[in-house]
Design a protein around this motif. Structure first.
Motif, mmCIF file in Angstrom:
data_model
loop_
_atom_site.group_PDB
_atom_site.id
_atom_site.type_symbol
_atom_site.label_atom_id
_atom_site.label_comp_id
_atom_site.label_asym_id
_atom_site.label_seq_id
_atom_site.Cartn_x
_atom_site.Cartn_y
_atom_site.Cartn_z
ATOM 1 N N LYS A 136 3.725 18.049 0.198
ATOM 2 C CA LYS A 136 4.901 17.760 1.023
ATOM 3 C C LYS A 136 4.775 16.392 1.691
ATOM 4 O O LYS A 136 5.737 15.634 1.769
ATOM 5 C CB LYS A 136 5.057 18.873 2.072
ATOM 6 N N TRP A 137 3.598 16.070 2.196
ATOM 7 C CA TRP A 137 3.376 14.824 2.927
ATOM 8 C C TRP A 137 2.425 13.946 2.151
ATOM 9 O O TRP A 137 1.421 14.417 1.637
ATOM 10 C CB TRP A 137 2.820 15.117 4.315
ATOM 11 N N VAL A 138 2.760 12.642 2.075
ATOM 12 C CA VAL A 138 1.916 11.694 1.347
ATOM 13 C C VAL A 138 1.452 10.580 2.282
ATOM 14 O O VAL A 138 2.097 10.293 3.293
ATOM 15 C CB VAL A 138 2.645 11.102 0.122
ATOM 16 N N SER A 139 0.363 9.951 1.913
ATOM 17 C CA SER A 139 -0.221 8.875 2.721
ATOM 18 C C SER A 139 0.617 7.604 2.627
ATOM 19 O O SER A 139 1.503 7.481 1.769
ATOM 20 C CB SER A 139 -1.637 8.573 2.230
ATOM 21 N N THR A 140 0.299 6.646 3.483
ATOM 22 C CA THR A 140 0.974 5.344 3.457
ATOM 23 C C THR A 140 0.807 4.683 2.097
ATOM 24 O O THR A 140 1.781 4.182 1.526
ATOM 25 C CB THR A 140 0.386 4.433 4.562
ATOM 26 N N GLU A 141 -0.401 4.712 1.573
ATOM 27 C CA GLU A 141 -0.676 4.081 0.279
ATOM 28 C C GLU A 141 0.135 4.732 -0.831
ATOM 29 O O GLU A 141 0.708 4.047 -1.682
ATOM 30 C CB GLU A 141 -2.174 4.149 -0.044
ATOM 31 N N ARG A 142 0.197 6.061 -0.836
ATOM 32 C CA ARG A 142 0.958 6.786 -1.877
ATOM 33 C C ARG A 142 2.448 6.524 -1.728
ATOM 34 O O ARG A 142 3.156 6.345 -2.720
ATOM 35 C CB ARG A 142 0.650 8.283 -1.797
ATOM 36 N N ALA A 143 2.951 6.482 -0.489
ATOM 37 C CA ALA A 143 4.365 6.194 -0.254
ATOM 38 C C ALA A 143 4.714 4.807 -0.773
ATOM 39 O O ALA A 143 5.754 4.616 -1.431
ATOM 40 C CB ALA A 143 4.691 6.307 1.229
ATOM 41 N N MET A 144 3.862 3.828 -0.503
ATOM 42 C CA MET A 144 4.100 2.470 -0.988
ATOM 43 C C MET A 144 4.070 2.424 -2.512
ATOM 44 O O MET A 144 4.877 1.722 -3.131
ATOM 45 C CB MET A 144 3.073 1.507 -0.389
ATOM 46 N N GLU A 145 3.186 3.184 -3.105
ATOM 47 C CA GLU A 145 3.100 3.252 -4.565
ATOM 48 C C GLU A 145 4.374 3.865 -5.146
ATOM 49 O O GLU A 145 4.935 3.347 -6.116
ATOM 50 C CB GLU A 145 1.882 4.086 -4.956
ATOM 51 N N LEU A 146 4.841 4.963 -4.565
ATOM 52 C CA LEU A 146 6.060 5.621 -5.044
ATOM 53 C C LEU A 146 7.278 4.717 -4.925
ATOM 54 O O LEU A 146 8.150 4.698 -5.803
ATOM 55 C CB LEU A 146 6.310 6.923 -4.265
ATOM 56 N N LEU A 147 7.344 3.965 -3.835
ATOM 57 C CA LEU A 147 8.474 3.072 -3.589
ATOM 58 C C LEU A 147 8.313 1.719 -4.287
ATOM 59 O O LEU A 147 9.233 0.905 -4.282
ATOM 60 C CB LEU A 147 8.652 2.859 -2.084
ATOM 61 N N ASN A 148 7.135 1.497 -4.859
ATOM 62 C CA ASN A 148 6.810 0.239 -5.532
ATOM 63 C C ASN A 148 6.993 -0.955 -4.594
ATOM 64 O O ASN A 148 7.630 -1.948 -4.941
ATOM 65 C CB ASN A 148 7.637 0.065 -6.810
ATOM 66 N N ILE A 149 6.434 -0.825 -3.390
ATOM 67 C CA ILE A 149 6.466 -1.920 -2.422
ATOM 68 C C ILE A 149 5.031 -2.308 -2.079
ATOM 69 O O ILE A 149 4.114 -1.503 -2.172
ATOM 70 C CB ILE A 149 7.253 -1.556 -1.139
ATOM 71 N N LYS A 150 4.846 -3.547 -1.668
ATOM 72 C CA LYS A 150 3.510 -4.064 -1.355
ATOM 73 C C LYS A 150 3.300 -4.265 0.139
ATOM 74 O O LYS A 150 2.188 -4.421 0.597
ATOM 75 C CB LYS A 150 3.293 -5.400 -2.065
ATOM 76 N N SER A 151 4.394 -4.275 0.908
ATOM 77 C CA SER A 151 4.324 -4.625 2.318
ATOM 78 C C SER A 151 4.450 -3.397 3.223
ATOM 79 O O SER A 151 5.377 -2.606 3.087
ATOM 80 C CB SER A 151 5.454 -5.614 2.643
ATOM 81 N N LYS A 152 3.504 -3.283 4.158
ATOM 82 C CA LYS A 152 3.598 -2.200 5.142
ATOM 83 C C LYS A 152 4.772 -2.420 6.084
ATOM 84 O O LYS A 152 5.321 -1.473 6.638
ATOM 85 C CB LYS A 152 2.286 -2.083 5.933
ATOM 86 N N THR A 153 5.187 -3.675 6.238
ATOM 87 C CA THR A 153 6.347 -3.989 7.078
ATOM 88 C C THR A 153 7.620 -3.403 6.473
ATOM 89 O O THR A 153 8.464 -2.858 7.191
ATOM 90 C CB THR A 153 6.496 -5.515 7.247
ATOM 91 N N THR A 154 7.750 -3.490 5.168
ATOM 92 C CA THR A 154 8.906 -2.896 4.489
ATOM 93 C C THR A 154 8.913 -1.389 4.701
ATOM 94 O O THR A 154 9.960 -0.796 4.979
ATOM 95 C CB THR A 154 8.873 -3.226 2.985
#
Length: 89
Positions: A32-50
């Motif tokens: 149900k819940w994913v980490s910051t790294e996994r969320a960025m991977e799923l969204l295909n983004i490189k920036s934590k600011t995004t």
């Protein structure tokens, strides 16, 4: 009463196996819940600011169980991607 002692590694291995069996039984393929790294991977983004902007605007659902731990709702990420998908001609 019997007491069973396990080393740390054996205990955590057993817990992981139990979790996997529960997921199989209830046909759960994704957490149900994913980490910051996994969320960025799923969204295909490189920036934590995004990612933070998506949180701040309410585009994706998140939880913060501890001060420095932020988890993202897998279903809301998939819904966000679906809302922003384009049909081909």
């Amino acid at each position: 009463m019997n007491v069973i002692c396990l080393e740390d590694e054996a205990f955590y291995s057993l817990v992981e196996e139990v979790v996997e069996r529960i997921k199989e039984k209830h046909k759960i393929s994704q957490d149900k819940w994913v980490s910051t790294e996994r969320a960025m991977e799923l969204l295909n983004i490189k920036s934590k600011t995004t990612l933070q902007n998506l949180r701040d605007t309410g585009a994706i659902v998140f939880t913060q169980p501890q001060k420095k731990i932020i988890l993202y709702d897998y279903d809301s990420i998939m819904e966000y991607l679906k809302q922003h998908s384009k049909n081909t001609f």
